[in-house]
Design a protein around this motif. Sequence first.
Motif, PDB file in Angstrom:
ATOM      1  N   LYS A 151       1.475 -38.728   4.957  1.00 21.68           N
ATOM      2  CA  LYS A 151       2.234 -38.861   6.205  1.00 21.68           C
ATOM      3  C   LYS A 151       3.575 -38.151   6.195  1.00 21.68           C
ATOM      4  O   LYS A 151       4.004 -37.610   7.218  1.00 21.68           O
ATOM      5  CB  LYS A 151       2.425 -40.342   6.538  1.00 21.68           C
ATOM      6  CG  LYS A 151       1.155 -40.995   7.086  1.00 21.68           C
ATOM      7  CD  LYS A 151       1.407 -42.423   7.545  1.00 21.68           C
ATOM      8  CE  LYS A 151       0.157 -43.005   8.200  1.00 21.68           C
ATOM      9  NZ  LYS A 151       0.357 -44.407   8.646  1.00 21.68           N
ATOM     10  N   ASN A 152       4.248 -38.114   5.062  1.00 20.56           N
ATOM     11  CA  ASN A 152       5.607 -37.582   5.033  1.00 20.56           C
ATOM     12  C   ASN A 152       5.741 -36.275   4.254  1.00 20.56           C
ATOM     13  O   ASN A 152       6.835 -35.907   3.834  1.00 20.56           O
ATOM     14  CB  ASN A 152       6.554 -38.625   4.437  1.00 20.56           C
ATOM     15  CG  ASN A 152       6.620 -39.881   5.288  1.00 20.56           C
ATOM     16  OD1 ASN A 152       6.731 -39.818   6.508  1.00 20.56           O
ATOM     17  ND2 ASN A 152       6.520 -41.031   4.638  1.00 20.56           N
ATOM     18  N   VAL A 153       4.622 -35.552   4.063  1.00 20.60           N
ATOM     19  CA  VAL A 153       4.685 -34.285   3.336  1.00 20.60           C
ATOM     20  C   VAL A 153       4.168 -33.154   4.213  1.00 20.60           C
ATOM     21  O   VAL A 153       3.543 -33.374   5.253  1.00 20.60           O
ATOM     22  CB  VAL A 153       3.868 -34.352   2.026  1.00 20.60           C
ATOM     23  CG1 VAL A 153       4.383 -35.466   1.130  1.00 20.60           C
ATOM     24  CG2 VAL A 153       2.373 -34.544   2.302  1.00 20.60           C
ATOM     25  N   ASP A 154       4.445 -31.920   3.771  1.00 18.00           N
ATOM     26  CA  ASP A 154       3.999 -30.730   4.502  1.00 18.00           C
ATOM     27  C   ASP A 154       2.695 -30.159   3.956  1.00 18.00           C
ATOM     28  O   ASP A 154       1.999 -29.422   4.650  1.00 18.00           O
ATOM     29  CB  ASP A 154       5.067 -29.624   4.423  1.00 18.00           C
ATOM     30  CG  ASP A 154       6.414 -30.092   4.893  1.00 18.00           C
ATOM     31  OD1 ASP A 154       6.475 -30.712   5.963  1.00 18.00           O
ATOM     32  OD2 ASP A 154       7.407 -29.841   4.190  1.00 18.00           O
ATOM     33  N   ALA A 155       2.413 -30.476   2.677  1.00 21.77           N
ATOM     34  CA  ALA A 155       1.267 -29.851   2.026  1.00 21.77           C
ATOM     35  C   ALA A 155       0.811 -30.704   0.856  1.00 21.77           C
ATOM     36  O   ALA A 155       1.551 -31.568   0.362  1.00 21.77           O
ATOM     37  CB  ALA A 155       1.642 -28.447   1.540  1.00 21.77           C
ATOM     38  N   MET A 156      -0.424 -30.452   0.411  1.00 17.36           N
ATOM     39  CA  MET A 156      -0.961 -31.158  -0.748  1.00 17.36           C
ATOM     40  C   MET A 156      -1.635 -30.162  -1.687  1.00 17.36           C
ATOM     41  O   MET A 156      -2.382 -29.277  -1.263  1.00 17.36           O
ATOM     42  CB  MET A 156      -1.982 -32.212  -0.331  1.00 17.36           C
ATOM     43  CG  MET A 156      -2.579 -32.957  -1.523  1.00 17.36           C
ATOM     44  SD  MET A 156      -3.602 -34.382  -1.065  1.00 17.36           S
ATOM     45  CE  MET A 156      -5.027 -33.552  -0.385  1.00 17.36           C
ATOM     46  N   TRP A 157      -1.364 -30.309  -2.982  1.00 14.17           N
ATOM     47  CA  TRP A 157      -2.048 -29.564  -4.042  1.00 14.17           C
ATOM     48  C   TRP A 157      -3.143 -30.446  -4.635  1.00 14.17           C
ATOM     49  O   TRP A 157      -2.933 -31.633  -4.881  1.00 14.17           O
ATOM     50  CB  TRP A 157      -1.084 -29.213  -5.167  1.00 14.17           C
ATOM     51  CG  TRP A 157      -0.049 -28.186  -4.888  1.00 14.17           C
ATOM     52  CD1 TRP A 157       1.225 -28.411  -4.438  1.00 14.17           C
ATOM     53  CD2 TRP A 157      -0.170 -26.773  -5.085  1.00 14.17           C
ATOM     54  NE1 TRP A 157       1.899 -27.213  -4.337  1.00 14.17           N
ATOM     55  CE2 TRP A 157       1.074 -26.194  -4.730  1.00 14.17           C
ATOM     56  CE3 TRP A 157      -1.201 -25.944  -5.520  1.00 14.17           C
ATOM     57  CZ2 TRP A 157       1.307 -24.824  -4.802  1.00 14.17           C
ATOM     58  CZ3 TRP A 157      -0.968 -24.588  -5.597  1.00 14.17           C
ATOM     59  CH2 TRP A 157       0.268 -24.026  -5.239  1.00 14.17           C
TER      60      TRP A 157
END
Length: 362
Positions: A151-157
């Motif tokens: 919810k509070n991030v721009d991207a996921m690795w």
Amino acid sequence: MDFLMKTKARYRHGGTPEFDLRRLNLPDKRVLDFSVNINPLGLPMIVREKWPEFFLAIKNYPSIHGDGVARYYEGKFGIPSRNFLAGNGSTEMIYLVPRVFRFGHVLIVTPSYHDYERASLLSGTRVERYPLSPEEKFSSPGLDRLVQALKNVDAMWMGRPNNPTGMLVPKELVLELAGMFPQKWFIIDEAFIQFVDRWEEQSLLLEDPRPNILIIHSLTKFYALAGLRLGGVAGSVGAISRLRQAKEPWTVNGVAEKIAPLLLACAGYEQEARSLVAKEYKKIFQKLELMDGITPFPSTANFLLCQWYKTKDLDDLMRHLLSRGVYIRDCQNFPGLEEGFFRVGFRAPRENDLLLSLLSSI
């Protein structure tokens, strides 16, 4: 940057037996290196047979964008060149992506390949970890939990399969998340995907490109070409165009560019490798499960993460093995794996048998 200075001292990649030989006051010697995760078959025969021809590639400049590597990805995965950017191994792409997209805040499923975090921090990105649990055997997190974490991030690795756990998040879960969060980026590392049984059903490389998914891939692990450094990133036309504009020219050398298209003729080698890895995985996992003081964790790749608890110090095991010419990957510098975790990459059957014998004798 303070964080980077602190982690630099404690983080090392695998493949460094000389470091641990010195650290444990053992004499230098040649060892069987189980700390690296490359194809146990070694180089494909076509590369061995044609090696003298590759000297001709040293004299001339390669193509600016690694066209030979792109031809492999188009032939193998059906990815048009406009949707693919070749590079000097997948690690170059891992650093290029955050440098270009300038994410503000990223989520990393951990424990995982250290360079996801390092590349993000170097680009000025705030990093949040999503830790997998050994109590849950580092299994894939469910949709609801990931939705909350995103919810509070721009991207996921995310590694698929993940290194060092070997866990494979289902493809359907990644696609569902990408559809739910169209404004967020999903950077998926599939460096080990071709070791997976029925990998074509799981790889995102064979899916139509999504506007917010980037798939990083390597040829060096599956084809045992770690010294050549070749791989790349696939994605939408727009995303790849942005990356291409920022990437340095000539990062793919001429030898790598000549070899990559030849790998399209390695279907027999590929199937033999997957069969060997599946067979060795079953044997190694079952025998480790019966050993006192070691817990193996399920894996879908060509390596196994394990935990040592026969003594309180993993160095007891490291010293026992190194003194007998065998080296494993100490994983205690991965966040979440500080308590006796190690990883073994599969080698030839006789070498794996030697490792098992030494592990059972301590």
